[in-house]
Design a protein around this motif. Sequence first.
Motif, PDB file in Angstrom:
ATOM      1  N   THR A 159       0.828  -1.215   0.000  1.00 37.77           N
ATOM      2  CA  THR A 159       0.000   0.000   0.000  1.00 37.77           C
ATOM      3  C   THR A 159       0.860   1.261   0.000  1.00 37.77           C
ATOM      4  O   THR A 159       0.330   2.366   0.051  1.00 37.77           O
ATOM      5  N   VAL A 160       2.172   1.105  -0.075  1.00 40.36           N
ATOM      6  CA  VAL A 160       3.094   2.237   0.008  1.00 40.36           C
ATOM      7  C   VAL A 160       3.500   2.743  -1.369  1.00 40.36           C
ATOM      8  O   VAL A 160       3.546   3.947  -1.624  1.00 40.36           O
ATOM      9  N   THR A 161       3.785   1.838  -2.299  1.00 43.86           N
ATOM     10  CA  THR A 161       4.274   2.224  -3.627  1.00 43.86           C
ATOM     11  C   THR A 161       3.166   2.868  -4.436  1.00 43.86           C
ATOM     12  O   THR A 161       2.107   2.283  -4.634  1.00 43.86           O
ATOM     13  N   THR A 162       3.436   4.088  -4.926  1.00 40.91           N
ATOM     14  CA  THR A 162       2.467   4.781  -5.782  1.00 40.91           C
ATOM     15  C   THR A 162       2.808   4.629  -7.256  1.00 40.91           C
ATOM     16  O   THR A 162       1.984   4.902  -8.116  1.00 40.91           O
ATOM     17  N   GLY A 163       4.042   4.227  -7.557  1.00 38.50           N
ATOM     18  CA  GLY A 163       4.472   4.036  -8.937  1.00 38.50           C
ATOM     19  C   GLY A 163       5.979   3.879  -8.993  1.00 38.50           C
ATOM     20  O   GLY A 163       6.639   3.726  -7.965  1.00 38.50           O
ATOM     21  N   TYR A 164       6.508   3.951 -10.216  1.00 45.21           N
ATOM     22  CA  TYR A 164       7.934   3.727 -10.435  1.00 45.21           C
ATOM     23  C   TYR A 164       8.506   4.830 -11.316  1.00 45.21           C
ATOM     24  O   TYR A 164       7.803   5.440 -12.117  1.00 45.21           O
ATOM     25  N   ARG A 165       9.812   5.056 -11.178  1.00 43.47           N
ATOM     26  CA  ARG A 165      10.535   6.013 -12.015  1.00 43.47           C
ATOM     27  C   ARG A 165      11.782   5.326 -12.552  1.00 43.47           C
ATOM     28  O   ARG A 165      12.431   4.555 -11.852  1.00 43.47           O
ATOM     29  N   GLU A 166      12.110   5.621 -13.819  1.00 45.09           N
ATOM     30  CA  GLU A 166      13.317   5.044 -14.397  1.00 45.09           C
ATOM     31  C   GLU A 166      14.543   5.843 -13.952  1.00 45.09           C
ATOM     32  O   GLU A 166      14.467   7.036 -13.702  1.00 45.09           O
ATOM     33  N   VAL A 167      15.638   5.125 -13.828  1.00 44.07           N
ATOM     34  CA  VAL A 167      16.891   5.698 -13.331  1.00 44.07           C
ATOM     35  C   VAL A 167      18.001   5.275 -14.287  1.00 44.07           C
ATOM     36  O   VAL A 167      18.103   4.094 -14.626  1.00 44.07           O
ATOM     37  N   SER A 168      18.821   6.226 -14.733  1.00 42.58           N
ATOM     38  CA  SER A 168      19.983   5.863 -15.555  1.00 42.58           C
ATOM     39  C   SER A 168      21.240   6.048 -14.719  1.00 42.58           C
ATOM     40  O   SER A 168      21.332   6.975 -13.919  1.00 42.58           O
ATOM     41  N   CYS A 169      22.194   5.139 -14.919  1.00 45.71           N
ATOM     42  CA  CYS A 169      23.423   5.147 -14.126  1.00 45.71           C
ATOM     43  C   CYS A 169      24.631   5.267 -15.041  1.00 45.71           C
ATOM     44  O   CYS A 169      24.607   4.820 -16.188  1.00 45.71           O
ATOM     45  N   ALA A 170      25.699   5.834 -14.513  1.00 47.17           N
ATOM     46  CA  ALA A 170      26.921   6.024 -15.291  1.00 47.17           C
ATOM     47  C   ALA A 170      27.745   4.741 -15.391  1.00 47.17           C
ATOM     48  O   ALA A 170      28.610   4.645 -16.248  1.00 47.17           O
ATOM     49  N   GLY A 171      27.508   3.785 -14.535  1.00 49.53           N
ATOM     50  CA  GLY A 171      28.303   2.563 -14.574  1.00 49.53           C
ATOM     51  C   GLY A 171      27.546   1.391 -13.998  1.00 49.53           C
ATOM     52  O   GLY A 171      26.428   1.536 -13.508  1.00 49.53           O
ATOM     53  N   PRO A 172      28.161   0.216 -14.056  1.00 51.11           N
ATOM     54  CA  PRO A 172      27.490  -0.994 -13.576  1.00 51.11           C
ATOM     55  C   PRO A 172      27.338  -1.056 -12.060  1.00 51.11           C
ATOM     56  O   PRO A 172      26.611  -1.888 -11.544  1.00 51.11           O
ATOM     57  N   THR A 173      28.018  -0.161 -11.336  1.00 53.56           N
ATOM     58  CA  THR A 173      27.826  -0.049  -9.898  1.00 53.56           C
ATOM     59  C   THR A 173      27.774   1.436  -9.560  1.00 53.56           C
ATOM     60  O   THR A 173      28.210   2.277 -10.353  1.00 53.56           O
ATOM     61  N   THR A 174      27.256   1.767  -8.405  1.00 49.46           N
ATOM     62  CA  THR A 174      27.213   3.174  -8.008  1.00 49.46           C
ATOM     63  C   THR A 174      28.616   3.712  -7.751  1.00 49.46           C
ATOM     64  O   THR A 174      28.837   4.913  -7.806  1.00 49.46           O
ATOM     65  N   ALA A 175      29.579   2.832  -7.504  1.00 43.18           N
ATOM     66  CA  ALA A 175      30.967   3.280  -7.323  1.00 43.18           C
ATOM     67  C   ALA A 175      31.551   3.778  -8.640  1.00 43.18           C
ATOM     68  O   ALA A 175      32.492   4.561  -8.646  1.00 43.18           O
ATOM     69  N   ASP A 176      30.996   3.324  -9.772  1.00 49.45           N
ATOM     70  CA  ASP A 176      31.488   3.735 -11.084  1.00 49.45           C
ATOM     71  C   ASP A 176      30.910   5.068 -11.532  1.00 49.45           C
ATOM     72  O   ASP A 176      31.304   5.601 -12.555  1.00 49.45           O
ATOM     73  N   GLY A 177      29.969   5.576 -10.826  1.00 48.61           N
ATOM     74  CA  GLY A 177      29.376   6.856 -11.190  1.00 48.61           C
ATOM     75  C   GLY A 177      27.973   6.972 -10.655  1.00 48.61           C
ATOM     76  O   GLY A 177      27.369   5.988 -10.236  1.00 48.61           O
ATOM     77  N   PRO A 178      27.454   8.182 -10.665  1.00 45.50           N
ATOM     78  CA  PRO A 178      26.132   8.406 -10.076  1.00 45.50           C
ATOM     79  C   PRO A 178      24.999   7.860 -10.935  1.00 45.50           C
ATOM     80  O   PRO A 178      25.163   7.600 -12.117  1.00 45.50           O
ATOM     81  N   CYS A 179      23.861   7.713 -10.298  1.00 46.03           N
ATOM     82  CA  CYS A 179      22.620   7.349 -10.982  1.00 46.03           C
ATOM     83  C   CYS A 179      21.693   8.553 -10.910  1.00 46.03           C
ATOM     84  O   CYS A 179      21.682   9.280  -9.919  1.00 46.03           O
ATOM     85  N   PHE A 180      20.939   8.765 -11.970  1.00 47.73           N
ATOM     86  CA  PHE A 180      20.034   9.909 -12.039  1.00 47.73           C
ATOM     87  C   PHE A 180      18.608   9.428 -12.237  1.00 47.73           C
ATOM     88  O   PHE A 180      18.317   8.696 -13.175  1.00 47.73           O
ATOM     89  N   ILE A 181      17.735   9.870 -11.352  1.00 48.32           N
ATOM     90  CA  ILE A 181      16.325   9.488 -11.425  1.00 48.32           C
ATOM     91  C   ILE A 181      15.559  10.524 -12.235  1.00 48.32           C
ATOM     92  O   ILE A 181      15.813  11.719 -12.137  1.00 48.32           O
ATOM     93  N   ARG A 182      14.656  10.052 -13.082  1.00 47.12           N
ATOM     94  CA  ARG A 182      13.805  10.974 -13.838  1.00 47.12           C
ATOM     95  C   ARG A 182      12.730  11.457 -12.869  1.00 47.12           C
ATOM     96  O   ARG A 182      11.838  10.720 -12.482  1.00 47.12           O
ATOM     97  N   ALA A 183      12.837  12.708 -12.472  1.00 48.49           N
ATOM     98  CA  ALA A 183      11.956  13.236 -11.435  1.00 48.49           C
ATOM     99  C   ALA A 183      10.683  13.869 -11.994  1.00 48.49           C
ATOM    100  O   ALA A 183       9.749  14.129 -11.248  1.00 48.49           O
ATOM    101  N   SER A 184      10.629  14.140 -13.276  1.00 43.47           N
ATOM    102  CA  SER A 184       9.441  14.781 -13.832  1.00 43.47           C
ATOM    103  C   SER A 184       8.652  13.779 -14.671  1.00 43.47           C
ATOM    104  O   SER A 184       9.134  12.699 -14.985  1.00 43.47           O
ATOM    105  N   GLY A 185       7.455  14.173 -15.025  1.00 49.74           N
ATOM    106  CA  GLY A 185       6.621  13.313 -15.851  1.00 49.74           C
ATOM    107  C   GLY A 185       5.820  12.340 -15.011  1.00 49.74           C
ATOM    108  O   GLY A 185       6.001  12.233 -13.806  1.00 49.74           O
TER     109      GLY A 185
END
Length: 139
Positions: free
Chosen positions: A71-97
């Motif tokens: 009952t908590v999840t209202t939906g999902y957002r796609e996230v793109s990452c700079a590398g195969p792990t977060t140590a390889d670079g940041p991930c960016f969430i699509r906050a709009s739309g």
Amino acid sequence: MRDRMRTACRAVTVAVALAAAGGATAVPAVAAPTGITRVALPPAPTGLTYSYDAIAQQATVRWNPKDPADTVTTGYREVSCAGPTTADGPCFIRASGPLLTGDSFTFRLAAGRTFYFRLAAENAAHQHTSSAILTITTT
């Protein structure tokens, strides 16, 4: 300038002396803020897989459907990452739309690329819990 410095040093000396004397000054208690509602974090999406249509140059990511008891999840957002792990670079969430509400997402992706994808579940307070990173390789 010297006078200000002396005044500041005296104030610090007095504060230290008061603290050493057993806290001769009383600090009023601060009440907890009212009207704040804690919201549970949504569960992280699981079971991410993908398929790729080379002719249309489209990748489709699928994940396990939302549990009916969630009952908590209202939906999902796609996230793109700079590398195969977060140590390889940041991930960016699509906050709009609009939020993704199903259990799949299709997007254009050129052939011959590697793309790092995450999915973030969102709650009513716009807090996110992300999935593991999915590596998408196109041919």
